[in-house]
Design a protein around this motif. Sequence first.
Motif, PDB file in Angstrom:
ATOM      1  N   GLU A 118      -1.970  67.202 -41.973  1.00 34.89           N
ATOM      2  CA  GLU A 118      -1.220  66.535 -40.907  1.00 34.89           C
ATOM      3  C   GLU A 118       0.147  66.084 -41.410  1.00 34.89           C
ATOM      4  O   GLU A 118       1.141  66.169 -40.700  1.00 34.89           O
ATOM      5  N   ARG A 119       0.191  65.618 -42.655  1.00 39.41           N
ATOM      6  CA  ARG A 119       1.469  65.208 -43.242  1.00 39.41           C
ATOM      7  C   ARG A 119       2.380  66.421 -43.421  1.00 39.41           C
ATOM      8  O   ARG A 119       3.582  66.351 -43.157  1.00 39.41           O
ATOM      9  N   TRP A 121       2.381  69.115 -41.639  1.00 42.24           N
ATOM     10  CA  TRP A 121       2.837  69.560 -40.321  1.00 42.24           C
ATOM     11  C   TRP A 121       3.937  68.652 -39.787  1.00 42.24           C
ATOM     12  O   TRP A 121       4.906  69.115 -39.206  1.00 42.24           O
ATOM     13  N   ASN A 122       3.799  67.336 -39.977  1.00 37.68           N
ATOM     14  CA  ASN A 122       4.733  66.366 -39.411  1.00 37.68           C
ATOM     15  C   ASN A 122       5.887  66.007 -40.340  1.00 37.68           C
ATOM     16  O   ASN A 122       6.708  65.166 -39.989  1.00 37.68           O
ATOM     17  N   THR A 124       9.282  65.645 -42.371  1.00 37.27           N
ATOM     18  CA  THR A 124      10.695  65.865 -42.084  1.00 37.27           C
ATOM     19  C   THR A 124      11.317  66.642 -43.242  1.00 37.27           C
ATOM     20  O   THR A 124      10.684  66.850 -44.277  1.00 37.27           O
TER      21      THR A 124
END
Length: 191
Positions: A118-119, A121-122, A124
Motif C-alpha cells: 500500500e505504501r 502504491w501511494n 510520492t
Amino acid sequence: MAKAILDVLADSEHITKVPGVRADTQEGSAEWQRVEKFHEERYRNKHKQFVKGKVEAVFWLVAGYATLTGTNFIQVIFTDARINRTFLNIGLVNILTILVILLYLIFWLSLVHDVDWERLWNATEHDVVAQRSPHRERVRNAIGLAAICFSLNFIVLPIACWPVWGLWTLPILFVLSMSCIMIMHFVPSFG
C-alpha cells in the motif's frame, strides 16, 4: 530536548490543529484538560468510524448473500441457456485475475516478502525508499491490471446476464460487487 519538542508542538497548534501542552504545564490544569479532551474525542471518533465501517461491511455481505440466494445466481449463471456464455467467460476470467492479484498483494508480498505494498502504491516522488523498491513496478502493474479487469466487468457481466434478469441485472451485480469489495474489511492487516 523534550521540553523544546513539547513547546514546538504547542506552538504549532494553529497549523496542525492538534493541541499540545508545554513542558511546564501542570497536570489537571485547564490547558491539560483541553488537550486530554481533544485526544479522547479523537479516539472516540476513530472508534465510531471503525465500527460504522464494519457494520456497513456486514450489511453489504448480508445483502450479497440475500441476493445470491434470492436470485439463485450461481445456479442460473452456470445452467441457464439464456446466459451469454462468451461474455460470462470473459467476466469469470477477469474475476479470477482479480483474485490472483489480491492473493499476490495481500499474502505473497505482505507475508512472504514483508512488503508494504500500500505504501509503494501511494508513495510520492519524494519517498526515496519506495521509489527504490524492486517491488514498486510490480505493485503498480498488478493494481493497474486489476483495475482494468474490474472496469471491463462493468461491461461484460451485464451483457452476459441481461437476457435472464433484464433491468434487474444492474442492481443485482451492483450488490454482489459491493459485497465482494466489503469482504476486504475482514482481511487481516499483516503490516
